[in-house]
Design an enzyme around this catalytic site. Structure first.
Site, PDB file in Angstrom:
ATOM      1  N   ASP A 159       0.856  -1.192   0.000  1.00 26.56           N
ATOM      2  CA  ASP A 159       0.000   0.000   0.000  1.00 26.56           C
ATOM      3  C   ASP A 159       0.891   1.242   0.000  1.00 26.56           C
ATOM      4  O   ASP A 159       2.110   1.152   0.183  1.00 26.56           O
ATOM      5  CB  ASP A 159      -0.893  -0.052   1.237  1.00 26.56           C
ATOM      6  CG  ASP A 159      -2.016   0.963   1.213  1.00 26.56           C
ATOM      7  OD1 ASP A 159      -2.299   1.538   0.149  1.00 26.56           O
ATOM      8  OD2 ASP A 159      -2.621   1.192   2.278  1.00 26.56           O
ATOM      9  N   GLU A 162       2.663   4.900  -4.197  1.00 26.32           N
ATOM     10  CA  GLU A 162       2.694   5.795  -5.366  1.00 26.32           C
ATOM     11  C   GLU A 162       4.078   6.441  -5.597  1.00 26.32           C
ATOM     12  O   GLU A 162       4.345   6.744  -6.769  1.00 26.32           O
ATOM     13  CB  GLU A 162       1.611   6.872  -5.205  1.00 26.32           C
ATOM     14  CG  GLU A 162       0.198   6.382  -5.348  1.00 26.32           C
ATOM     15  CD  GLU A 162      -0.292   5.618  -4.123  1.00 26.32           C
ATOM     16  OE1 GLU A 162      -1.221   4.803  -4.255  1.00 26.32           O
ATOM     17  OE2 GLU A 162       0.271   5.825  -3.040  1.00 26.32           O
TER      18      GLU A 162
END
Length: 599
Positions: A159, A162
């Protein structure tokens, strides 16, 4: 392709508080009888939110919980974030993943190419592994293995990759150069290119972060897949990533990120899933019942129905949200969720076969109607229904309070999955309003297809041992009829296709000629009982078969047909459905060619 168990129902929540909270939800869900394969832990299992640790105070008996899951045929997945704390452990001892990573030079650096860039994420001040650095990928694998030696997880959920940063750029900000402040800013969140992430002039092995930012999650997925293979060399396991890029589907599954408990978010999940299928990431889903906010029972019940047909089916919600595992709702909600998940598990062999085709021929698993009916303009804008492969049409309720659903049926023959009856009236090429009470989702089988099925159980470990079935949906032709196939292996080994350690069966059927099951690939016989391919056929449903009455049926290997006991043959003359049941004792094995005829 994902491990077979990765297609089962999965349950998660950010912050179960402690091991007792985790135990409670496991026991509560088991008590419902809802099929349930995977339990997750979010960052609350960690010590002070540090990767590669678990909290000995709140989760001291976590290894025992994992063993209990394994003893009950279930799996366990944990979260890991890329942000690595640069602070000591709770007891003052060095945090070894940081120390070894710094010594090996595996972190993303500032523009000087030497100093690790520091941001802030869950463990406060954090550095970020450079997964494009081969030494960084090995460092990641080594730490994952060390953690697995303490808690035997079966998959990894990555998670915040990005990469996400609670600061803009770094604790020191970013330089005012053209990498960080280019003359053109695309349509992004905020006004800065480095908002909520790293400075664009940060350095990685593949280049500046400006050039490789969009590949950060992709490179992490590759490194995590390699780490899982080093931990479990013969087993596929599951890797689930939030950030992705073209090609990530080769290494990881994906969920659509932080949605909210809202009807519009449930509806939007369908086009999101269809898009990611086109991107080459077929094992995709959204957080069932919504991540942010508090769901309602009606919303969650409808979402459990829809989520039972997500390729990746996981219920997950936020730290301060009310519990939304199915066992926390009323008995009617539990019953509805059990029924629809039993349907998913019944269809699991068909779903797994779709993933095989996606793996070897790049087809989609969940697909829009327009892909199967491109010449029908009415399918082009349909985004509230979708197909599994070419053979199964799903038409969920997506609006609060509705007890009907408008479903479009392309010009073909369609049958109700639950009854086997053909859709009533003049429906082809038209939108039909269907009854959809709160405990029902409409699912239809396309004429001309054959779907392999299996008797469901509470996890795939047990369902995989049950007899195989076929649902044969005839088209308008008495001679061509229907076709389908089955791919089957042990459900978790790498390279089962390349090593021919799998079973491949082609199915054809017609009203005139009956059913033919032709084995194209099979493990080398003899197969002992207990072998993953040692399965009998247990039932056959033939939909749309017009006969004058209950037929006499024969089944067996070609040239050796035997009578099927008349008590196991039922024919509904009004609805044209032939049911052959309780056939396991005939030892019609799935690894042998099979022929079924009726007169």
């Amino acid at each position: 392709m994902p491990a077979y168990w990765g297609l089962g129902f999965q349950l998660s929540k950010w912050f179960y508080n402690n091991s007792q909270g985790l135990r409670d939800v496991i026991q509560r869900t088991r008590a419902t009888g809802i099929p349930y394969d995977v339990q997750y832990s979010d960052i609350d299992y960690m010590e002070d939110r540090k990767d590669f640790t678990y909290d000995g105070n709140s989760y001291g008996d976590l290894p025992d919980i994992i063993q209990d899951l394994h003893d009950n045929g279930q799996k366990y997945i944990i979260i890991l974030d890329p942000a690595v704390s640069n602070k000591n452990r709770r007891d003052g001892s060095p945090y070894l993943p940081y120390e070894t990573g710094r010594a090996a030079g595996v972190f993303v650096n500032t523009s000087d190419g030497r100093t690790p860039i520091v941001g802030q994420v869950w463990p406060t001040d954090s550095v970020f592994p450079d997964f494009t650095n081969p030494y960084g990928a090995q460092w990641w694998a080594d730490n994952c293995l060390d953690l697995h030696n303490n808690i035997s997880f079966d998959g990894l959920w990555i998670d915040m990759n990005e990469p996400s940063n609670f600061l803009n750029g770094s604790v020191s900000g970013c330089s005012g150069n053209t990498w960080n402040n280019p003359p053109f800013i695309p349509a992004i969140k905020g006004s800065l290119l480095y908002e909520g992430t790293l400075c664009m002039d940060a350095r990685q092995i593949w280049g500046s972060h400006y050039d490789v930012h969009s590949l950060y999650g992709h490179s992490m997925a590759i490194a995590t897949r390699d780490a899982m293979r080093s931990i479990l060399p013969t087993k596929r396991g599951v890797v689930v990533t939030r950030s992705s890029f073209s090609g990530t589907g080769q290494f990881a599954s994906h969920w659509l990120g932080d949605n909210k408990a809202a009807w519009e978010d449930m509806a939007w999940s369908i086009p999101g899933i269809l898009e990611f299928g086109l991107f080459g990431i077929p094992h995709v889903g959204a957080d069932i019942c919504g991540f942010g906010g508090n769901t309602t029972e009606e919303l969650c019940q409808r979402w459990m129905q829809l989520g039972a047909f997500y390729p990746f089916s996981r219920n997950h919600n936020t730290m301060d949200g009310k519990p939304q595992d199915p066992g926390s709702f009323s008995q009617s909600m539990i019953d509805s969720s059990r029924d629809v998940m039993m349907t998913r598990y019944t269809l699991m062999p068909y779903l797994y076969t779709l993933f095989y085709h996606a793996h070897v021929t790049r087809t989609t698993v969940a697909r829009p109607l327009l892909h199967e009916f491109p010449s029908d303009p009415k399918t082009w804008a349909v985004d509230r229904q979708f197909l599994w492969g070419r053979g199964l049409l799903i038409s969920p309720v997506l609006t609060q309070g509705d007890t009907t659903v408008d479903a479009y049926f392309p010009d073909d023959r369609w049958y109700d999955w639950f009854t086997g009856f053909e859709v009533m009236g003049d429906y082809r090429g038209k939108t039909v309003t269907l009854d959809a009470p709160l405990n029902k989702i409409n699912v239809h089988v396309r004429g001309g297809t054959i779907l392999p099925t299996q008797e469901p159980a509470n996890s795939t470990v047990y369902s995989r041992r049950n007899p195989i079935g076929l649902v044969v949906a005839l088209d308008d032709s008495n001679s061509t009829g229907a076709s389908g196939d089955l791919f089957w292996d042990d459900g978790e080994s790498y390279d089962s296709i390349e090593t021919v350690e799998h079973l491949s069966v082609r199915f054809t059927a017609s009203a005139n000629d009956g059913i033919s099951c032709q084995v194209d690939v099979s493990p080398v016989p003899p197969l002992p009982p207990g072998h993953w391919a040692y399965l009998p056929y247990g039932m056959f449903y033939v939909l749309g078969l017009e006969l004058p009455g209950t037929p006499s049926v024969k089944a067996g290997q070609p040239g050796d047909l035997r009578d099927v006991d008349s008590g196991n043959v039922q024919y509904d003359v009004d609805n044209k459905v032939l049911r052959l049941t309780n056939l396991a004792d005939m030892n019609l094995m799935v690894f042998n060619d099979l022929q079924i005829t009726w007169t």
